[in-house]
Design a protein around this motif. Structure first.
Motif, PDB file in Angstrom:
ATOM      1  N   THR A  81       7.220  -2.516  11.278  1.00 40.23           N
ATOM      2  CA  THR A  81       6.369  -3.672  10.966  1.00 40.23           C
ATOM      3  C   THR A  81       6.206  -4.615  12.155  1.00 40.23           C
ATOM      4  OG1 THR A  81       8.315  -4.833  10.072  1.00 40.23           O
ATOM      5  CG2 THR A  81       6.968  -3.587   8.522  1.00 40.23           C
ATOM      6  N   TYR A 121       3.878   4.383   9.223  1.00 45.80           N
ATOM      7  CA  TYR A 121       3.439   3.629  10.397  1.00 45.80           C
ATOM      8  C   TYR A 121       1.940   3.832  10.638  1.00 45.80           C
ATOM      9  CZ  TYR A 121       2.806   2.384  15.301  1.00 45.80           C
ATOM     10  OH  TYR A 121       2.335   1.850  16.476  1.00 45.80           O
ATOM     11  N   LEU A 124      -0.188   1.925   8.168  1.00 46.59           N
ATOM     12  CA  LEU A 124      -0.237   0.501   8.490  1.00 46.59           C
ATOM     13  C   LEU A 124      -1.199   0.235   9.639  1.00 46.59           C
ATOM     14  CD1 LEU A 124       3.346  -1.078   8.325  1.00 46.59           C
ATOM     15  CD2 LEU A 124       1.389  -1.528   6.853  1.00 46.59           C
ATOM     16  N   PHE A 132      -0.439   3.097   1.944  1.00 41.19           N
ATOM     17  CA  PHE A 132       0.927   2.847   2.415  1.00 41.19           C
ATOM     18  C   PHE A 132       1.858   2.637   1.237  1.00 41.19           C
ATOM     19  CE2 PHE A 132       4.353  -0.112   3.176  1.00 41.19           C
ATOM     20  CZ  PHE A 132       4.954   0.375   4.329  1.00 41.19           C
ATOM     21  N   TRP A 133       1.467   1.729   0.314  1.00 43.86           N
ATOM     22  CA  TRP A 133       2.342   1.428  -0.822  1.00 43.86           C
ATOM     23  C   TRP A 133       2.495   2.642  -1.734  1.00 43.86           C
ATOM     24  CZ3 TRP A 133       5.292  -2.488  -0.167  1.00 43.86           C
ATOM     25  CH2 TRP A 133       4.857  -3.617   0.509  1.00 43.86           C
ATOM     26  N   TYR A 136       5.006   4.820   0.016  1.00 42.71           N
ATOM     27  CA  TYR A 136       6.317   4.167   0.043  1.00 42.71           C
ATOM     28  C   TYR A 136       6.980   4.178  -1.332  1.00 42.71           C
ATOM     29  CZ  TYR A 136       9.862   0.547   0.538  1.00 42.71           C
ATOM     30  OH  TYR A 136      11.058  -0.135   0.529  1.00 42.71           O
ATOM     31  N   GLU A 156       9.802  -5.471   2.550  1.00 45.31           N
ATOM     32  CA  GLU A 156       8.477  -5.452   1.929  1.00 45.31           C
ATOM     33  C   GLU A 156       7.669  -6.683   2.321  1.00 45.31           C
ATOM     34  OE1 GLU A 156       8.502  -4.603  -2.226  1.00 45.31           O
ATOM     35  OE2 GLU A 156       9.623  -2.737  -1.994  1.00 45.31           O
ATOM     36  N   VAL A 159       6.161  -6.090   5.644  1.00 43.48           N
ATOM     37  CA  VAL A 159       4.954  -5.267   5.526  1.00 43.48           C
ATOM     38  C   VAL A 159       3.775  -6.151   5.127  1.00 43.48           C
ATOM     39  CG1 VAL A 159       3.836  -3.385   4.263  1.00 43.48           C
ATOM     40  CG2 VAL A 159       6.234  -3.174   4.954  1.00 43.48           C
TER      41      VAL A 159
END
Length: 243
Positions: A81, A121, A124, A132-133, A136, A156, A159
């Motif tokens: 991040t 990565y 993002l 991404f979520w 994840y 989080e 992020v």
């Protein structure tokens, strides 16, 4: 967002770590324990020091017997991040190929988690925040969540900081539902988060207004060119010569 100077020398870095990172002692394998302890301090305190973490990876390169996969994974999580700085790629560049240890009594978790971290990565960097979520929160990343990011305080939220840094210069207004997908927040949690940012929401339309900043304002620009006649004569003469 951190400035380049703060990235190179974080204000939270102690004098001991500064001496290790800036001097020849950064290559002393006897200091790896100090740097690893500092990494876990970063994990617990939401601090971040890329150069100190890179020093650990460099020591692992020179001294393979010191290698600790859990430390490497935590370094990558912290670097994940650090947008817009290229910290994650810098860390990846210092990782050597290691033999497959899947059949050993204590298998290395890095080979299975590295593709997931790399995918996160990339998502993002591409501003594909809902994807991404989704990754994840998926079963594929369960080991990453349960064994690593759960220990990383504020992961989080860090992020979400990346999301906000991308949205702020790109939008003047954005729908609540869209923001919910970007931030992985709903209901009162989303409202409280946006209020903390100072963003207002029109409850009737569900549209959030982003405060004005130099990047999200449309400003007309007048470009005036000043071409002198002698310059124009040279261009015409050159064109005639070529013809």
């Amino acid at each position: 967002m951190l400035s380049a100077a703060e990235w190179a020398t974080p204000p939270t870095r102690t004098e001991l770590i500064e001496n290790l990172v800036s001097g020849v002692d950064r290559y002393n394998p006897n200091n790896v324990g100090i740097l690893e302890d500092y990494l876990y301090h970063q994990i617990r305190s939401q601090e971040y020091d890329c150069l100190a973490n890179l020093a650990i990876l460099k020591l692992y390169q020179f001294n393979p017997d010191l290698y600790n996969p859990d430390v490497v994974i935590n370094i990558l999580i912290k670097a994940l991040t650090a947008y817009p700085f290229p910290d994650f790629n810098l860390c990846i560049s210092l990782l050597d190929e290691r033999p497959d240890a899947s059949n050993s009594d204590d298998p290395d978790p890095l080979p299975s988690l590295l593709p997931i971290l790399t995918s996160l990565y990339n998502l993002l960097q591409q501003c594909r925040f809902p994807a991404f979520w989704e990754l994840y929160k998926s079963d594929k990343a369960e080991s990453l969540r349960d064994n690593y990011t759960v220990e990383c305080v504020g992961f989080e939220d860090s992020v979400r900081d990346v999301v906000i840094r991308a949205v702020t210069p790109a939008f003047k207004r954005i729908g609540r539902d869209r923001l919910s997908l970007y931030l992985n927040l709903t209901g009162d949690d989303l409202t409280a988060y946006l209020e903390k940012l100072g963003w207002s929401i029109d409850q009737s339309t569900g549209v959030a207004t982003i405060p004005s900043n130099p990047d999200n304002q449309i400003v007309s620009t007048v470009v005036q060119e000043n071409i002198q006649l002698p310059q124009l004569s040279k261009i015409i003469a050159h064109a005639q010569a070529v013809a």
